[in-house]
Design a protein around this motif. Structure first.
Motif, PDB file in Angstrom:
ATOM      1  N   SER A   4       0.845  -1.204   0.000  1.00  0.00           N
ATOM      2  CA  SER A   4       0.000   0.000   0.000  1.00  0.00           C
ATOM      3  C   SER A   4       0.877   1.249   0.000  1.00  0.00           C
ATOM      4  N   LYS A   5       0.257   2.349  -0.314  1.00  0.00           N
ATOM      5  CA  LYS A   5       0.964   3.635  -0.304  1.00  0.00           C
ATOM      6  C   LYS A   5       1.419   3.971   1.122  1.00  0.00           C
ATOM      7  N   LYS A   6       0.640   3.530   2.092  1.00  0.00           N
ATOM      8  CA  LYS A   6       0.987   3.771   3.498  1.00  0.00           C
ATOM      9  C   LYS A   6       2.283   3.025   3.856  1.00  0.00           C
ATOM     10  N   GLU A   7       2.444   1.799   3.354  1.00  0.00           N
ATOM     11  CA  GLU A   7       3.669   1.027   3.622  1.00  0.00           C
ATOM     12  C   GLU A   7       4.876   1.659   2.940  1.00  0.00           C
ATOM     13  N   VAL A   8       4.690   2.152   1.735  1.00  0.00           N
ATOM     14  CA  VAL A   8       5.779   2.841   1.036  1.00  0.00           C
ATOM     15  C   VAL A   8       6.178   4.100   1.806  1.00  0.00           C
ATOM     16  N   ALA A   9       5.214   4.824   2.322  1.00  0.00           N
ATOM     17  CA  ALA A   9       5.505   6.022   3.122  1.00  0.00           C
ATOM     18  C   ALA A   9       6.268   5.648   4.388  1.00  0.00           C
ATOM     19  N   HIS A  10       5.899   4.525   5.000  1.00  0.00           N
ATOM     20  CA  HIS A  10       6.590   4.075   6.211  1.00  0.00           C
ATOM     21  C   HIS A  10       8.046   3.707   5.892  1.00  0.00           C
ATOM     22  N   ILE A  11       8.265   2.995   4.803  1.00  0.00           N
ATOM     23  CA  ILE A  11       9.621   2.626   4.392  1.00  0.00           C
ATOM     24  C   ILE A  11      10.440   3.877   4.096  1.00  0.00           C
TER      25      ILE A  11
END
Length: 94
Positions: A4-11
């Motif tokens: 998800s975009k949220k996981e990419v933001a977290h990374i």
């Protein structure tokens, strides 16, 4: 599996990177394409293939050790600026 975009933001946050909204969309899409490709690789039957650690079959290219004559200690120390017995004297480094 989908990222998800949220996981990419977290990374990105963990890596101390900041991306624009457009870049976040791009990276999310690219990471998902990589995962789809990896899923295709999982479909391949590799039961008869020996595990490898390198893509090429490498062999050792070193030659066998050979005993050869070398210089004497006195000849080697003759080029040193300062010596003491069989040792080279060098400046102290702290």
């Amino acid at each position: 599996m989908k990222i998800s975009k949220k996981e990419v933001a977290h990374i990105a946050e963990l890596a101390r990177l900041s991306f624009s909204e457009e870049e976040m969309e791009l990276f999310t899409d690219q990471l998902n394409q990589i995962l789809v490709y990896m899923e295709k690789l999982d479909e391949i039957d590799t039961s008869g293939i020996k595990p490898t650690y390198h893509a090429l079959d490498l062999t050792n290219v070193f030659r066998e050790d050979q005993i050869k004559p070398s210089l004497s200690t006195q000849k080697l120390l003759s080029n040193a600026p300062q010596t003491d017995k069989d040792m080279v004297i060098v400046p102290r480094i702290i």
